[in-house]
Scaffold this active site. Structure first.
Site, mmCIF file in Angstrom:
data_model
loop_
_atom_site.group_PDB
_atom_site.id
_atom_site.type_symbol
_atom_site.label_atom_id
_atom_site.label_comp_id
_atom_site.label_asym_id
_atom_site.label_seq_id
_atom_site.Cartn_x
_atom_site.Cartn_y
_atom_site.Cartn_z
ATOM 1 N N GLN A 1 -6.068 1.584 9.040
ATOM 2 C CA GLN A 1 -6.610 0.828 10.175
ATOM 3 C C GLN A 1 -6.737 1.699 11.423
ATOM 4 O OE1 GLN A 1 -5.655 -3.604 10.425
ATOM 5 N NE2 GLN A 1 -3.723 -2.810 9.677
ATOM 6 N N ASP B 1 -1.794 15.023 0.248
ATOM 7 C CA ASP B 1 -0.574 14.271 -0.030
ATOM 8 C C ASP B 1 0.503 14.805 0.907
ATOM 9 O OD1 ASP B 1 1.726 13.100 -0.961
ATOM 10 O OD2 ASP B 1 1.600 13.914 -2.999
ATOM 11 N N TYR C 1 11.605 -0.591 4.865
ATOM 12 C CA TYR C 1 10.463 -0.120 5.659
ATOM 13 C C TYR C 1 10.921 0.395 7.021
ATOM 14 C CZ TYR C 1 6.326 -0.276 8.645
ATOM 15 O OH TYR C 1 5.343 0.042 9.564
ATOM 16 N N TRP D 1 2.270 -5.401 14.823
ATOM 17 C CA TRP D 1 1.285 -6.438 14.511
ATOM 18 C C TRP D 1 -0.153 -5.899 14.576
ATOM 19 C CZ3 TRP D 1 2.735 -11.968 16.540
ATOM 20 C CH2 TRP D 1 4.073 -12.251 16.239
#
Length: 292
Positions: free
Chosen positions: A11, A37, A126, A151
């Site tokens: 994003q 990677d 996470y 968010w």
């Protein structure tokens, strides 16, 4: 200015690549996991040695919060080891690194907004892996910026806005969590903030390295955020009618990973140091069709 972007199809990475490509006198090498990677130290070192970036911007991350509870090794490989290798490579050539982190490094039980100096206490894999990444980057590279956000939504990838618009087409009512609060943050605004920081660093302002918070205002609950999304979608004729939003508790919507009840980030420091204002997430919903 030479900028290496990792995670360029995410994003933020997508928006960042687009925005930096428009800058004159900027050479951009934008790579996704298929091309680099970041958990492969030799590959990272070779790429950095060949391209010789002025700045590395790490937008790559393992962000599947619930899957992370099972994919522990993968989470730490991508969120800790990869950033460490990038930071070490940056240090070896005198480059700076900008690393994106998260509100999940906090426990989420504070009243009010979290400042950069507040004690971290992640509640899941996470958040733990992202905090480990922050620490690794700070130790490995003197010239580092760690940008915590929350968010995130944008036109690319999967996010809450897209999910709500999809569900709105098939549901008359929806139960949305109403006791978790934070600042929705537009990916394009995160990218714009990173561009400002990049230019500032390249201008030699070396006193601004460290940790910063960047997210959206006003702070809302998930259910409040959903209602705004639906209202905008109706107004812009993307959907005919808004589903009824029923605010539910976290306990009523159990997930494998614990979510912070409070994800409100204090963004005053980044405004003071870089004149970067908090993300106006309502403005970012001005073309809601772009998220469908």
């Amino acid at each position: 200015m030479r900028v290496l972007i990792t995670g360029c199809h995410g994003q933020v990475g997508y928006c960042l690549t687009e925005q930096l490509a428009k800058n004159e006198n900027t050479r951009v090498l934008a790579l996704d996991k298929e091309h680099l990677d970041i958990t492969n130290q030799e590959a990272v070192e070779a790429t950095v040695a060949e391209f010789k970036p002025t700045i590395i911007i790490n937008a790559a991350a393992h962000t599947a919060v619930d899957k992370a509870e099972e994919e522990v090794e993968l989470s730490y490989a991508i969120n800790r080891d990869g950033p460490q290798y990038l930071a070490q490579a940056a240090q070896s050539i005198g480059a700076a690194i900008l690393h994106i982190s998260t509100d999940y490094v906090f426990e989420g039980n504070k009243e009010g907004e979290y400042a950069e100096s507040d004690t971290t206490n992640p509640q899941g894999v996470y958040g733990g892996s992202k905090l480990a990444g922050e620490i690794a980057v700070a130790k490995a590279c003197d010239k580092h910026i760690i940008l915590r956000t929350a968010w995130v939504f944008g036109e690319q990838g999967n996010n809450f806005v897209k999910t709500m618009l999809r569900l709105a087409k098939t549901h008359d009512s929806l139960g949305i969590v109403g006791d978790q609060f934070g600042g929705p943050t537009y990916a394009g605004d995160i990218a714009a903030a990173l561009v400002v920081i990049t230019k500032t660093i390249c201008n030699g302002e070396s006193d601004k390295f460290g940790i910063y918070h960047f997210s959206g205002l006003p702070h809302v609950s998930w259910s409040q955020f959903a209602q705004v999304i639906f209202d905008e979608a109706v107004e812009q004729a993307v959907i005919q009618q808004s589903p009824t939003v029923n605010a539910i508790t976290t306990e009523e919507y159990p997930t494998p990973a614990k979510r912070p009840a409070n994800s409100k980030l204090d963004t005053r420091l980044i405004t003071e140091k870089f004149a970067i204002q908090a993300s106006d997430w309502k403005l970012a919903l001005g073309n809601i069709e772009a998220y469908t």
